[in-house]
Design an enzyme around this catalytic site. Structure first.
Site, PDB file in Angstrom:
ATOM      1  CG  ASP A 124      -2.135   0.855   1.081  1.00  0.00           C
ATOM      2  OD1 ASP A 124      -2.367   1.362  -0.026  1.00  0.00           O
ATOM      3  OD2 ASP A 124      -2.881   1.006   2.070  1.00  0.00           O
ATOM      4  CG  HIS A 129      -7.656   0.386  -5.687  1.00  0.00           C
ATOM      5  ND1 HIS A 129      -8.733   1.154  -5.298  1.00  0.00           N
ATOM      6  CD2 HIS A 129      -6.647   0.671  -4.815  1.00  0.00           C
ATOM      7  CE1 HIS A 129      -8.398   1.878  -4.235  1.00  0.00           C
ATOM      8  NE2 HIS A 129      -7.135   1.607  -3.926  1.00  0.00           N
TER       9      HIS A 129
END
Length: 468
Positions: free
Chosen positions: A202, A328
């Protein structure tokens, strides 16, 4: 009136750099005694961690990591073990109702902040539920259905450090607030540090703030006014003077159904190798952080770990053979699909942390989540309607975005939401046939609530919010 030059000593530390942490607590509270609270705030201000101190802490952590021959991770905000460096942080932010409760007067110029996240939950695509009296409300945890006035963000390199600092904050505010809930998260262990619970690295695509930090190849450099009120390109110029160098914070609790997500990928793709590829196509990156646009058929952990290469790419307009339109990272940063000027105004600074235990053997065997886990999502921006809300509604939840493609993209498979109960779909999931649609039979990330807050500058906290 001319604005003084930016000083990192005036800005709360989580905004521009992210408070270094292994663990974090979010202390949600309601103000019972406004005058007592503002008096207590005067005692809390010396504990507030500035951006200047945060930058110094991060520099020290990286220096020690390198001396210990540990990888100095980029962008995940993590601290190191307390035996090496001890560090903690405190920030505070207030909802519109909290400002009203304290008698802080002034139009901050953001209607979504003023109305609160609960009011706009349906627009965000959150699930709703009908009450016995026929009223409709978000299907959220009880804590977020209450009137929240403020949140304390407390971080630490260990649970011990965190709890000591959290106790200090609660003690300072104790006779003036009512605790609604304290929610906590932890950086994931071992080789999963810097990864969210689905397993993907992330924070790789974080933008760089102009004239605040250096940037890496492929990293978008964004004007300070996209994140800080009263700076640069901040579009709203009529805010009160005390709003300067503050930022709007969106907080969301996002549970993740990890075993169910993994099972869907395996059932749909057929083999683990194909499931790994499909998962990468959902995200736009492999679990290591390596982008599909550079390595479309297999993971490359060395590339994923290289901060000078893992973000240096653009998507090819009207082409999802390399990376799906709905992936995403493409939904959130459609570089190549849109011009840079159409993207940068919508960027946010993400500062979240995972919460909940690791997936158990029993959950993996049953393919069913029995222990809640997910992401405490935090982001900062100078306009919620241009930042978080726009990203969720106009890009993630919009099956037609990116616009102008010959094949409809579909929903962001991770965070795209539909509150109407319809099945979400996407194209591009199958590498062998990128136009083939796929029904996403579940929503594996389901919001359980949140709120919008304003994170004031430290001078504003000291001189306007606090009362001696």
């Amino acid at each position: 009136m001319a604005v003084a030059p930016l000083s990192l000593a005036n800005i709360q530390g989580d905004i521009l750099f992210g408070l270094p942490k292994q663990s974090q607590s979010f202390f949600l509270f309601k103000i019972d005694q406004p005058d007592a609270f503002r008096a207590n705030l005067a005692n809390l201000v010396p504990l507030i961690t500035s951006a200047q101190q945060t930058k110094s802490n991060i520099t020290e952590i990286k220096k020690v990591k390198l001396s210990q021959k540990l990888r100095a991770n980029e962008g995940d905000g993590e601290a190191v073990h307390p035996d090496i460096v001890t560090v903690s942080g405190v920030n505070i932010a207030f909802s519109a109702k909290g400002l009203e409760k304290m008698g802080i007067v002034g139009d901050l110029g953001d209607f979504l902040f003023k109305s609160g996240m609960k009011e706009g939950a349906l627009d965000l695509g959150d699930n709703m539920r009908q009450l016995p009296d026929g009223a409709i409300q978000p299907d959220w945890d009880d804590a977020f259905l209450q009137e929240i006035h403020g949140v304390g963000l407390i971080t630490g390199d260990s649970h011990e450090t965190l709890n000591q600092k959290l106790t200090s904050v609660k003690d300072i505010l104790s006779n003036s607030v009512q605790e609604i809930a304290t929610l906590s998260g932890d950086v994931r262990p071992d080789d999963q540090k810097g990864h969210e619970h689905f397993g993907y690295k992330d924070g790789v695509s974080e933008p760089a703030v102009k004239d605040v930090e250096s940037f890496k190849p492929g990293q978008t450099v964004v004007d300070q006014g996209v994140f800080l009120l009263g700076r640069g390109d901040d579009a709203f110029q009529d805010r009160p003077s005390w709003a300067l160098d503050g930022s709007f914070m969106a907080l969301r609790k996002l549970p993740q159904l990890v075993p169910e997500f993994d099972k869907f990928l395996l059932d749909t793709a057929g083999t683990q190798e194909s499931a790994d590829l499909m998962g990468a196509r959902f995200v736009g990156r492999w679990k290591s952080g390596a982008p599909l646009m550079k390595t479309p058929t297999k993971d490359d952990p060395e590339l994923g770990a290289d901060a000078n290469r893992n973000n240096d790419f653009k998507f090819k307009a009207n082409d999802q053979s390399g990376c799906p339109f709905a992936a995403h990272i493409r939904k959130m940063n459609p570089r190549g699909d849109l011009g840079e000027s159409s993207i940068t105004s919508h960027m946010v600074l993400r500062r979240g942390i995972p919460f909940g235990p690791e997936v158990s053997d029993e959950e993996r065997k049953s393919n069913k989540t029995t222990q809640e886990r997910g992401l405490m999502f935090v982001c900062y921006q100078s306009s919620i309607s241009s930042g978080f809300s726009f990203l969720q509604q106009t890009w993630a939840n919009n099956p037609s975005f990116p616009f102008g493609t010959t094949t409809e993209p579909g929903f962001d498979p991770l965070i795209g939401q539909t509150s109407g109960g319809g099945v979400r779909t996407m194209t591009g999931a199958f590498a062998s046939n990128s136009s083939q649609p796929l029904n996403l039979l579940a929503q594996w990330v389901n919001s359980r609530g949140g709120e919008y807050f304003f994170s004031p500058s430290i001078p504003a906290l000291r001189d306007v919010f606090a009362k001696a």
